[in-house]
Write a protein that holds these residues in place. Structure first.
Motif, short mmCIF file in Angstrom:
data_model
loop_
_atom_site.label_atom_id
_atom_site.label_comp_id
_atom_site.label_asym_id
_atom_site.label_seq_id
_atom_site.Cartn_x
_atom_site.Cartn_y
_atom_site.Cartn_z
N PRO A 142 -40.71 -8.25 -20.77
CA PRO A 142 -39.56 -9.15 -20.80
C PRO A 142 -38.70 -9.01 -19.54
O PRO A 142 -38.57 -7.93 -18.98
N ILE A 143 -38.13 -10.10 -19.08
CA ILE A 143 -37.14 -10.10 -18.02
C ILE A 143 -36.05 -11.07 -18.40
O ILE A 143 -36.20 -11.86 -19.33
N ASP A 144 -34.98 -11.05 -17.66
CA ASP A 144 -33.88 -11.97 -17.93
C ASP A 144 -34.22 -13.35 -17.41
O ASP A 144 -34.74 -13.52 -16.32
N ALA A 145 -33.90 -14.37 -18.17
CA ALA A 145 -34.15 -15.75 -17.75
C ALA A 145 -32.98 -16.25 -16.92
O ALA A 145 -31.86 -15.84 -17.10
N GLN A 146 -33.27 -17.16 -16.01
CA GLN A 146 -32.23 -17.77 -15.19
C GLN A 146 -32.06 -19.25 -15.52
O GLN A 146 -31.42 -19.98 -14.79
N GLY A 147 -32.67 -19.72 -16.63
CA GLY A 147 -32.43 -21.07 -17.08
C GLY A 147 -33.16 -22.14 -16.30
O GLY A 147 -32.75 -23.29 -16.30
N ASP A 148 -34.24 -21.81 -15.63
CA ASP A 148 -35.02 -22.80 -14.89
C ASP A 148 -36.49 -22.45 -15.08
O ASP A 148 -36.85 -21.28 -15.13
N PRO A 149 -37.36 -23.48 -15.20
CA PRO A 149 -38.77 -23.21 -15.52
C PRO A 149 -39.61 -22.69 -14.37
O PRO A 149 -40.77 -22.33 -14.57
N LEU A 150 -39.09 -22.64 -13.15
CA LEU A 150 -39.92 -22.27 -12.00
C LEU A 150 -40.57 -20.90 -12.17
O LEU A 150 -41.78 -20.75 -12.01
N VAL A 151 -39.78 -19.88 -12.48
CA VAL A 151 -40.32 -18.53 -12.57
C VAL A 151 -41.28 -18.38 -13.75
O VAL A 151 -42.40 -17.88 -13.57
N PRO A 152 -40.90 -18.77 -14.99
CA PRO A 152 -41.88 -18.64 -16.08
C PRO A 152 -43.16 -19.42 -15.82
O PRO A 152 -44.25 -18.97 -16.15
N ARG A 153 -43.04 -20.61 -15.21
CA ARG A 153 -44.24 -21.40 -14.91
C ARG A 153 -45.13 -20.68 -13.90
O ARG A 153 -46.36 -20.63 -14.07
N THR A 154 -44.52 -20.10 -12.89
CA THR A 154 -45.30 -19.39 -11.88
C THR A 154 -45.95 -18.14 -12.45
O THR A 154 -47.13 -17.86 -12.19
N LEU A 155 -45.19 -17.39 -13.25
CA LEU A 155 -45.74 -16.18 -13.86
C LEU A 155 -46.89 -16.51 -14.81
O LEU A 155 -47.93 -15.83 -14.81
N LEU A 156 -46.71 -17.54 -15.63
CA LEU A 156 -47.76 -17.92 -16.58
C LEU A 156 -49.01 -18.39 -15.85
O LEU A 156 -50.13 -18.03 -16.22
N ALA A 157 -48.81 -19.18 -14.80
CA ALA A 157 -49.95 -19.68 -14.03
C ALA A 157 -50.77 -18.52 -13.46
O ALA A 157 -52.01 -18.49 -13.57
N ARG A 158 -50.09 -17.56 -12.85
CA ARG A 158 -50.78 -16.42 -12.25
C ARG A 158 -51.51 -15.59 -13.31
O ARG A 158 -52.64 -15.13 -13.09
N ARG A 159 -50.87 -15.40 -14.47
CA ARG A 159 -51.49 -14.58 -15.50
C ARG A 159 -52.71 -15.27 -16.12
O ARG A 159 -53.72 -14.62 -16.40
N LEU B 80 -52.09 -23.21 -11.13
CA LEU B 80 -51.23 -23.36 -9.96
C LEU B 80 -49.78 -23.68 -10.36
O LEU B 80 -48.92 -23.83 -9.50
N GLY B 81 -49.53 -23.81 -11.67
CA GLY B 81 -48.20 -24.14 -12.14
C GLY B 81 -47.80 -25.57 -11.84
O GLY B 81 -46.62 -25.89 -11.73
N ARG B 82 -48.78 -26.45 -11.73
CA ARG B 82 -48.51 -27.85 -11.38
C ARG B 82 -48.71 -28.80 -12.55
O ARG B 82 -48.88 -30.00 -12.35
N SER B 83 -48.69 -28.27 -13.74
CA SER B 83 -48.89 -29.10 -14.92
C SER B 83 -48.03 -28.55 -16.04
O SER B 83 -47.68 -27.36 -16.06
N GLY B 84 -47.69 -29.42 -16.98
CA GLY B 84 -47.00 -28.95 -18.17
C GLY B 84 -47.93 -28.10 -19.02
O GLY B 84 -49.16 -28.17 -18.89
N TYR B 85 -47.35 -27.29 -19.91
CA TYR B 85 -48.15 -26.37 -20.74
C TYR B 85 -48.00 -26.75 -22.21
O TYR B 85 -46.93 -26.57 -22.79
N LYS B 86 -49.09 -27.26 -22.80
CA LYS B 86 -49.09 -27.50 -24.23
C LYS B 86 -49.34 -26.17 -24.94
O LYS B 86 -50.32 -25.48 -24.63
N PRO B 87 -48.46 -25.81 -25.88
CA PRO B 87 -48.66 -24.52 -26.56
C PRO B 87 -50.05 -24.37 -27.16
O PRO B 87 -50.63 -23.28 -27.12
N GLY B 88 -50.60 -25.46 -27.70
CA GLY B 88 -51.94 -25.39 -28.28
C GLY B 88 -53.00 -25.05 -27.26
O GLY B 88 -53.91 -24.26 -27.52
N ASP B 89 -52.88 -25.65 -26.07
CA ASP B 89 -53.85 -25.36 -25.01
C ASP B 89 -53.75 -23.91 -24.57
O ASP B 89 -54.76 -23.22 -24.38
N VAL B 90 -52.53 -23.43 -24.38
CA VAL B 90 -52.35 -22.04 -23.97
C VAL B 90 -52.88 -21.10 -25.03
O VAL B 90 -53.56 -20.11 -24.72
#
Length: 294
Positions: free
Chosen positions: A12-29, A60-70
């Motif tokens: 866990p980390i602190d959120a900053q209220g913008d999707p850039l970081v979670p999207r980038t982290l999820l994409a890499r993982r 690459l973090g260039r698409s939305g993430y459907k929870p079902g797909d993930v």
């Protein structure tokens, strides 16, 4: 939110209220998990009824993430329950609206990635040759500058948006660390009336007293000799494993070099600017001299 540790896990980390970081982290993982299992993009795509290009966009973090797909991909990759819960939470955060969403009609597409990065960053280093950087501007200076390029009906809204950006310097508990190098020419270029310039220079002096703000003044003409075509901004994130962002603002466009060699070269350029500019402790004295002429 979560970050990736040196072992490849998430925490866990602190959120900053913008999707850039979670999207980038999820994409890499997602990419790391797929490659660790030796699964090709086409095979991964079949698990979610998509295409190899869709997997590429997700990684690459260039698409939305459907929870079902993930969820299907995590099952395919054999992810344990703890990390599964963390990554599904990241997927939800990655679909959030960016902080600038309500003002999207006045925010050009090319600057949006940088605005998201600025709010999530721990350090921004920036060089400006022509104008005072946006994070250091007073309302009146911003208003006079914006009035040059925007319709009168939008001026006040754009000024308010710029002032809202600056809250990142005062956020708690971890304000953004800003290191700005200004070509001295930016301070001699009149924006608005003399009082606007006097107030702007005094404002920079006040900001220099903050422990998270460093300002250096570079000699005239350093831009063409060292920094090339124009403004240079470097963004460093607090999350381990996230690459630095390079943002080059140009006329009606923005450039984001991503190759490691390019990122390293721009850090070298900024470090050269720091070396050739006057030391930070001299900045108040330099500003006082300029202030006396207005």
């Amino acid at each position: 939110m979560a970050s990736v540790t040196s072992t490849g896990r998430t925490r866990p980390i602190d959120a900053q209220g913008d999707p850039l970081v979670p999207r980038t982290l999820l994409a890499r993982r997602l990419r790391a998990l797929r490659e660790a299992r030796g699964i090709g993009r086409r095979d991964a795509a079949r698990a979610i009824g998509g295409s190899g290009s869709k997997i590429s966009r997700l990684e690459l973090g260039r698409s939305g993430y459907k929870p079902g797909d993930v969820a299907e991909l995590l099952t395919l990759y054999g992810v344990d329950d703890d990390e599964r819960a963390t990554l599904l939470a990241l997927a939800e955060q990655a679909n959030a609206r960016p902080w600038w969403h309500a003002d999207g009609d006045i925010v050009p597409a090319w600057v949006r990635p940088y605005l998201s990065a600025e709010q999530a960053a721990k350090l921004v280093r920036t060089f400006e040759a022509q104008f005072v950087p946006g994070l250091l501007q007073t309302e009146d200076y911003a208003r006079a500058l914006i009035r040059r390029v925007a319709p009168e009906a939008e001026v006040e809204r754009r000024v308010e948006f710029r002032m809202r950006r600056q809250r990142v310097l005062r956020r708690r508990p971890r304000p953004l660390n800003l290191w700005a190098v200004l070509d001295e020419a930016a301070l001699w270029r009149p924006i608005g009336d003399p009082e606007t310039m006097r107030a702007q220079i005094r404002h920079i002096v006040e900001l220099c007293r903050r422990p998270n703000v460093t300002v250096q003044i570079a000699p005239f003409g350093i831009c063409g000799r060292v920094a090339g075509d124009g403004p240079l901004t470097l963004v460093r994130f607090p999350q381990q494993g996230l690459a630095d962002m390079v943002y080059l603002e140009r006329a009606n466009s923005g450039v984001y070099p991503v190759r490691p060699q390019e990122v390293e070269r721009h850090w070298h350029v900024f470090n050269t600017l720091v070396t050739e500019a006057s030391p930070p402790e001299r900045t108040p004295r330099i500003l006082a001299g300029i202030l006396a002429t207005y």
